[in-house]
Design a protein around this motif. Structure first.
Motif, PDB file in Angstrom:
ATOM      1  N   ALA A  16       0.832  -1.205   0.000  1.00 28.82           N
ATOM      2  CA  ALA A  16       0.000   0.000   0.000  1.00 28.82           C
ATOM      3  C   ALA A  16       0.868   1.258   0.000  1.00 28.82           C
ATOM      4  O   ALA A  16       0.549   2.238  -0.669  1.00 28.82           O
ATOM      5  N   ALA A  17       1.977   1.228   0.703  1.00 30.77           N
ATOM      6  CA  ALA A  17       2.876   2.381   0.729  1.00 30.77           C
ATOM      7  C   ALA A  17       3.513   2.596  -0.643  1.00 30.77           C
ATOM      8  O   ALA A  17       3.667   3.733  -1.096  1.00 30.77           O
ATOM      9  N   ASN A  18       3.873   1.518  -1.329  1.00 34.90           N
ATOM     10  CA  ASN A  18       4.444   1.635  -2.673  1.00 34.90           C
ATOM     11  C   ASN A  18       3.439   2.221  -3.649  1.00 34.90           C
ATOM     12  O   ASN A  18       3.795   2.994  -4.519  1.00 34.90           O
ATOM     13  N   MET A  19       2.185   1.846  -3.537  1.00 34.46           N
ATOM     14  CA  MET A  19       1.157   2.357  -4.437  1.00 34.46           C
ATOM     15  C   MET A  19       0.955   3.854  -4.223  1.00 34.46           C
ATOM     16  O   MET A  19       0.653   4.585  -5.149  1.00 34.46           O
ATOM     17  N   SER A  20       1.142   4.339  -3.005  1.00 34.63           N
ATOM     18  CA  SER A  20       0.933   5.759  -2.754  1.00 34.63           C
ATOM     19  C   SER A  20       2.063   6.601  -3.340  1.00 34.63           C
ATOM     20  O   SER A  20       1.881   7.788  -3.583  1.00 34.63           O
ATOM     21  N   ARG A  48      -0.743  16.478 -15.905  1.00 36.96           N
ATOM     22  CA  ARG A  48       0.398  16.781 -15.033  1.00 36.96           C
ATOM     23  C   ARG A  48       0.294  15.866 -13.830  1.00 36.96           C
ATOM     24  O   ARG A  48      -0.751  15.781 -13.180  1.00 36.96           O
ATOM     25  N   CYS A  49       1.375  15.156 -13.545  1.00 31.02           N
ATOM     26  CA  CYS A  49       1.379  14.159 -12.468  1.00 31.02           C
ATOM     27  C   CYS A  49       2.110  14.691 -11.246  1.00 31.02           C
ATOM     28  O   CYS A  49       2.900  15.630 -11.333  1.00 31.02           O
ATOM     29  N   SER A  50       1.857  14.066 -10.106  1.00 34.30           N
ATOM     30  CA  SER A  50       2.462  14.505  -8.851  1.00 34.30           C
ATOM     31  C   SER A  50       3.975  14.309  -8.825  1.00 34.30           C
ATOM     32  O   SER A  50       4.655  14.900  -7.994  1.00 34.30           O
ATOM     33  N   ASP A  51       4.514  13.499  -9.748  1.00 38.42           N
ATOM     34  CA  ASP A  51       5.966  13.327  -9.813  1.00 38.42           C
ATOM     35  C   ASP A  51       6.632  14.424 -10.650  1.00 38.42           C
ATOM     36  O   ASP A  51       7.825  14.394 -10.902  1.00 38.42           O
ATOM     37  N   LYS A  80      -9.441   7.629 -14.605  1.00 40.43           N
ATOM     38  CA  LYS A  80      -8.730   6.344 -14.619  1.00 40.43           C
ATOM     39  C   LYS A  80      -7.633   6.339 -15.675  1.00 40.43           C
ATOM     40  O   LYS A  80      -6.551   5.817 -15.452  1.00 40.43           O
ATOM     41  N   ALA A  81      -7.912   6.918 -16.841  1.00 39.52           N
ATOM     42  CA  ALA A  81      -6.883   6.997 -17.888  1.00 39.52           C
ATOM     43  C   ALA A  81      -5.725   7.868 -17.422  1.00 39.52           C
ATOM     44  O   ALA A  81      -4.558   7.541 -17.655  1.00 39.52           O
ATOM     45  N   ARG A  87       1.048   6.379 -13.764  1.00 36.86           N
ATOM     46  CA  ARG A  87       1.735   5.203 -13.222  1.00 36.86           C
ATOM     47  C   ARG A  87       2.757   4.633 -14.178  1.00 36.86           C
ATOM     48  O   ARG A  87       3.551   3.778 -13.771  1.00 36.86           O
ATOM     49  N   GLN A  88       2.760   5.084 -15.418  1.00 35.91           N
ATOM     50  CA  GLN A  88       3.754   4.594 -16.379  1.00 35.91           C
ATOM     51  C   GLN A  88       5.140   5.067 -15.975  1.00 35.91           C
ATOM     52  O   GLN A  88       5.306   6.123 -15.367  1.00 35.91           O
ATOM     53  N   LYS A  89       6.145   4.303 -16.346  1.00 34.37           N
ATOM     54  CA  LYS A  89       7.518   4.600 -15.952  1.00 34.37           C
ATOM     55  C   LYS A  89       8.172   5.691 -16.803  1.00 34.37           C
ATOM     56  O   LYS A  89       9.189   6.209 -16.449  1.00 34.37           O
TER      57      LYS A  89
END
Length: 90
Positions: A16-20, A48-51, A80-81, A87-89
């Motif tokens: 769960a921590a990894n997913m967050s 725009r993603c949180s990373d 969802k898209a 989540r893609q690398k």
């Protein structure tokens, strides 16, 4: 038995921590409109993603089908898209 349950609980918490830590969408903006070789119209959106990275999603069939970029990873939901794109690398 108690140690076994403790180990499973620890693994579940770690998962769960990894997913967050996976990037989450923070902003979705319309970018452009296009047509593919078959004449099907689509729209391109920038996510725009949180990373801190930006990724693209496309909408098809009057915004009823949403895909990650131009791939076949599609869903019926814009959010969802966007989550799949973040989540893609890449």
């Amino acid at each position: 038995m108690k140690n076994y349950l403790l180990a499973i609980t620890a693994m579940a918490l770690l998962f769960a921590a990894n997913m967050s830590y996976a990037g989450q969408p923070t902003d979705i903006n319309y970018c452009a409109r296009g047509t593919n070789v078959l004449g099907v119209r689509y729209s391109v959106y920038t996510v725009r993603c949180s990373d801190g990275k930006k990724r693209e999603i496309t909408s098809w069939n009057k915004r009823k089908k949403w895909c990650v970029g131009t791939s076949r990873k599609c869903t019926n939901d814009q959010l969802k898209a966007a989550q799949m794109a973040c989540r893609q690398k890449k």
